[in-house]
Design a protein around this motif. Structure first.
Motif, PDB file in Angstrom:
ATOM      1  N   GLN A 147       1.658  -4.931  -7.770  1.00  0.00           N
ATOM      2  CA  GLN A 147       2.913  -5.172  -7.057  1.00  0.00           C
ATOM      3  C   GLN A 147       3.717  -3.881  -6.938  1.00  0.00           C
ATOM      4  O   GLN A 147       4.242  -3.561  -5.872  1.00  0.00           O
ATOM      5  N   ALA A 148       3.794  -3.114  -8.007  1.00  0.00           N
ATOM      6  CA  ALA A 148       4.529  -1.846  -7.984  1.00  0.00           C
ATOM      7  C   ALA A 148       3.865  -0.845  -7.046  1.00  0.00           C
ATOM      8  O   ALA A 148       4.545  -0.159  -6.268  1.00  0.00           O
ATOM      9  N   THR A 149       2.549  -0.775  -7.079  1.00  0.00           N
ATOM     10  CA  THR A 149       1.829   0.148  -6.199  1.00  0.00           C
ATOM     11  C   THR A 149       2.038  -0.223  -4.731  1.00  0.00           C
ATOM     12  O   THR A 149       2.285   0.640  -3.890  1.00  0.00           O
ATOM     13  N   ALA A 150       1.956  -1.496  -4.410  1.00  0.00           N
ATOM     14  CA  ALA A 150       2.157  -1.950  -3.037  1.00  0.00           C
ATOM     15  C   ALA A 150       3.579  -1.663  -2.563  1.00  0.00           C
ATOM     16  O   ALA A 150       3.806  -1.351  -1.394  1.00  0.00           O
ATOM     17  N   SER A 151       4.541  -1.735  -3.463  1.00  0.00           N
ATOM     18  CA  SER A 151       5.941  -1.512  -3.100  1.00  0.00           C
ATOM     19  C   SER A 151       6.262  -0.050  -2.814  1.00  0.00           C
ATOM     20  O   SER A 151       7.310   0.246  -2.242  1.00  0.00           O
ATOM     21  N   LEU A 152       5.390   0.854  -3.182  1.00  0.00           N
ATOM     22  CA  LEU A 152       5.625   2.267  -2.876  1.00  0.00           C
ATOM     23  C   LEU A 152       5.730   2.494  -1.369  1.00  0.00           C
ATOM     24  O   LEU A 152       6.387   3.429  -0.922  1.00  0.00           O
ATOM     25  N   ALA A 153       5.117   1.623  -0.589  1.00  0.00           N
ATOM     26  CA  ALA A 153       5.193   1.747   0.875  1.00  0.00           C
ATOM     27  C   ALA A 153       6.630   1.628   1.368  1.00  0.00           C
ATOM     28  O   ALA A 153       6.992   2.209   2.384  1.00  0.00           O
ATOM     29  N   PHE A 154       7.480   0.906   0.642  1.00  0.00           N
ATOM     30  CA  PHE A 154       8.882   0.774   1.041  1.00  0.00           C
ATOM     31  C   PHE A 154       9.658   2.077   0.860  1.00  0.00           C
ATOM     32  O   PHE A 154      10.727   2.255   1.430  1.00  0.00           O
ATOM     33  N   LEU A 155       9.135   2.989   0.053  1.00  0.00           N
ATOM     34  CA  LEU A 155       9.853   4.220  -0.270  1.00  0.00           C
ATOM     35  C   LEU A 155       9.408   5.416   0.557  1.00  0.00           C
ATOM     36  O   LEU A 155       9.946   6.498   0.406  1.00  0.00           O
ATOM     37  N   THR A 156       8.460   5.232   1.428  1.00  0.00           N
ATOM     38  CA  THR A 156       7.948   6.342   2.223  1.00  0.00           C
ATOM     39  C   THR A 156       8.712   6.454   3.543  1.00  0.00           C
ATOM     40  O   THR A 156       9.250   5.487   4.045  1.00  0.00           O
ATOM     41  N   ARG A 157       8.737   7.635   4.090  1.00  0.00           N
ATOM     42  CA  ARG A 157       9.413   7.872   5.368  1.00  0.00           C
ATOM     43  C   ARG A 157       8.429   7.814   6.544  1.00  0.00           C
ATOM     44  O   ARG A 157       8.816   7.946   7.671  1.00  0.00           O
ATOM     45  N   TYR A 158       7.174   7.652   6.249  1.00  0.00           N
ATOM     46  CA  TYR A 158       6.139   7.706   7.276  1.00  0.00           C
ATOM     47  C   TYR A 158       5.552   6.337   7.517  1.00  0.00           C
ATOM     48  O   TYR A 158       5.581   5.472   6.658  1.00  0.00           O
TER      49      TYR A 158
END
Length: 71
Positions: free
Chosen positions: A55-66
């Protein structure tokens, strides 16, 4: 989490985290993932740890600018 003056439960299908904690004075934010322990107090299992990690790894997508890369 007691150090944060604002904690929000983000419980929907597109959640960034289970809880979002914000401290505007210190300019910090924490994304917290959690699972309910259904096995009893003091009992831990790898399945729950793996689920929170995914869940934490998948949520990293919310923090990217790309834009996410798709295949």
């Amino acid at each position: 989490m007691a150090e944060y003056p604002l904690v929000v439960c983000d419980d929907d299908s597109k959640e960034i985290a289970d809880f979002i904690a914000v401290d505007p004075d210190k300019k910090r934010i924490a994304f917290v993932h959690a699972k309910v322990n259904k096995k009893g107090v003091g009992v831990y299992n790898v399945d729950s740890l793996q689920a929170v990690g995914r869940q934490a790894t998948a949520s990293l997508a919310f923090l990217t600018r790309y834009e996410p890369v798709t295949n």
